[in-house]
Scaffold this active site. Structure first.
Site, PDB file in Angstrom:
ATOM      1  CG  ASP A  82      -2.031   0.769   1.239  1.00  8.70           C
ATOM      2  OD1 ASP A  82      -2.559   1.195   0.031  1.00  8.70           O
ATOM      3  OD2 ASP A  82      -2.535   1.291   2.300  1.00  8.70           O
ATOM      4  CG  HIS A  83      -0.809   4.724   0.199  1.00  9.71           C
ATOM      5  ND1 HIS A  83      -1.154   6.056  -0.377  1.00  9.71           N
ATOM      6  CD2 HIS A  83      -1.998   4.570   0.779  1.00  9.71           C
ATOM      7  CE1 HIS A  83      -2.248   6.045  -0.335  1.00  9.71           C
ATOM      8  NE2 HIS A  83      -3.025   5.292   0.426  1.00  9.71           N
ATOM      9  N   GLY A 181      -7.177   7.999   8.073  1.00 15.27           N
ATOM     10  CA  GLY A 181      -7.205   7.882   9.574  1.00 15.27           C
ATOM     11  C   GLY A 181      -8.379   8.558  10.108  1.00 15.27           C
ATOM     12  CG  HIS A 208      -6.847   5.012  -0.911  1.00 12.62           C
ATOM     13  ND1 HIS A 208      -5.472   4.631  -0.481  1.00 12.62           N
ATOM     14  CD2 HIS A 208      -7.136   4.607  -1.972  1.00 12.62           C
ATOM     15  CE1 HIS A 208      -5.168   3.912  -1.315  1.00 12.62           C
ATOM     16  NE2 HIS A 208      -5.844   3.768  -2.375  1.00 12.62           N
ATOM     17  CG  ASN A 230      -7.672   0.862   0.112  1.00 12.41           C
ATOM     18  OD1 ASN A 230      -7.865  -0.138  -0.608  1.00 12.41           O
ATOM     19  ND2 ASN A 230      -6.412   1.729  -0.070  1.00 12.41           N
ATOM     20  CB  VAL A 231     -11.033  -0.727   6.157  1.00 15.67           C
ATOM     21  CG1 VAL A 231     -11.509  -0.168   7.766  1.00 15.67           C
ATOM     22  CG2 VAL A 231     -12.495  -0.325   5.079  1.00 15.67           C
ATOM     23  CB  THR A 233      -7.558   4.085  10.855  1.00 13.68           C
ATOM     24  OG1 THR A 233      -6.560   4.723   9.989  1.00 13.68           O
ATOM     25  CG2 THR A 233      -7.201   4.870  12.337  1.00 13.68           C
TER      26      THR A 233
HETATM   27  P1  13P Z   1      -8.078   4.540   6.887  1.00 18.69           P
HETATM   28  O1  13P Z   1      -6.909   4.244   7.639  1.00 18.69           O
HETATM   29  O2  13P Z   1      -8.607   5.819   6.996  1.00 18.69           O
HETATM   30  O3  13P Z   1      -9.085   3.479   6.803  1.00 18.69           O
HETATM   31  O4  13P Z   1      -7.459   4.210   5.305  1.00 18.69           O
HETATM   32  C1  13P Z   1      -6.927   3.230   4.792  1.00 18.69           C
HETATM   33  C2  13P Z   1      -6.208   3.416   3.333  1.00 18.69           C
HETATM   34  O5  13P Z   1      -6.994   3.938   2.653  1.00 18.69           O
HETATM   35  C3  13P Z   1      -5.152   2.634   3.076  1.00 18.69           C
HETATM   36  O6  13P Z   1      -4.594   3.046   1.929  1.00 18.69           O
END
Ligand code: 13P
Length: 285
Positions: A82-83, A181, A208, A230-231, A233
């Site tokens: 991711d990222h 977040g 995201h 995407n989840v 946090t």
């Molecule tokens: P959150 O942490 O806000 O759920 O986002 C996760 C995310 O998009 C990871 O790329």
């Protein structure tokens, strides 16, 4: 079964109106809980490791662990970096066996984002690994990336199709009002923008910042054609709260770590199952 690519796992999403849940994990217990939920719900699942998680667990350790989980079940599982903002790490992940990587050059000007994304796509493509990129700038904090309100920028629908075609990515992360977040107030998603983007590109789209998005907004995004959600946090918070509760709930004489850690697994599994219902991915494996 073997790990599958992002391209493969997303291929029917728009047609069948579901989104594949993509969850950030940070260790064995949360990842196993997510896999258990996929098996129970009959849902495909994408397990995502951030650069920080990969550096914490180890690259080969991450790949080996998730490969082992995938091979132990009959559910499609994709292992996604991711990222990634570090091209060297991205290339190492491809070699280590990740079946998908995200290159995040969203802070760069449009042409430079295209150039960097193309480099990642060409490299990953040689190894049959999928690539996700980001167009626009998603706000909030995601590990090494912090984007304040002034820096965040919604995705230009007119550019989305061109960007996807030019770079050859397998999925495109779009900025439509969510942020990474916890939210300070309920996010307002720009649905007309999403509608335009969907109509202008066939490339699977990624939402995201799933933590804290209202349930009805998830449902609407999925109905409109979102392919991956995407989840992260929410799982981090669940992981740490399960640990805190198990430490305070156990006798001091309890020394078996499994009797503490197992709650992380069940807590993460429960959260993941609810998302699979909301994203309409249950039964789609
Ligand atoms: P959150 O942490 O806000 O759920 O986002 C996760 C995310 O998009 C990871 O790329």
């Amino acid at each position: 079964m073997s790990l599958v690519t992002l391209r493969e796992i997303l291929k029917d999403t728009r047609k069948k109106k579901y989104a594949v849940p993509a969850f950030n994990f940070n260790g064995y217990e949360d990842a196993q809980g997510m896999v258990n939920s996929a098996v129970k719900m009959g849902s495909p699942v994408i397990l995502m490791a951030s650069m920080g998680a990969v550096r914490y667990i180890g690259l080969k350790q991450t790949a080996g662990m998730i490969r082992g989980m995938a091979e132990s079940v009959d559910i499609p599982i994709c292992l996604h970096l991711d990222h990634a903002t570090d091209m060297t790490l991205l290339k190492e992940a491809v070699i280590a066996g990740f079946t998908s990587v995200m290159i995040d050059a969203s802070k760069e000007p449009y042409e430079e984002n295209i150039r960097i994304t193309k480099e990642a796509a060409e490299y990953a493509g040689r190894y049959g690994c999928s690539v996700e990129a980001e167009l626009g700038r998603i706000g909030g904090r995601e590990e090494q990336i912090a984007v304040d309100d002034a820096q965040s920028a919604l995705t230009d629908p007119g550019k989305a199709g061109e960007f996807a075609a030019e770079t050859g990515v397998d999925a495109l992360a779009v900025a439509i009002g969510t942020a990474h977040g916890f939210y300070k107030s309920t996010p307002k998603l720009d649905f007309p923008r999403l509608e335009k983007i969907v109509s202008l590109t066939e490339c699977p789209l990624v939402l995201h910042g799933g933590t804290g998005v209202p349930e009805e907004d998830f449902v609407r995004c999925v109905e409109m054609g979102m392919s991956k959600i995407n989840v992260g946090t929410e799982f981090k918070a669940a992981y740490t709260s399960a640990l805190r509760d198990s430490v305070t709930g156990n006798e001091i004489s309890e020394v078996d770590p499994r009797n503490y850690m197992k709650y992380v697994k069940t807590m993460c599994q429960e959260i993941a199952e609810k998302k699979m219902v909301l994203f309409n991915s249950a039964g789609k494996a």
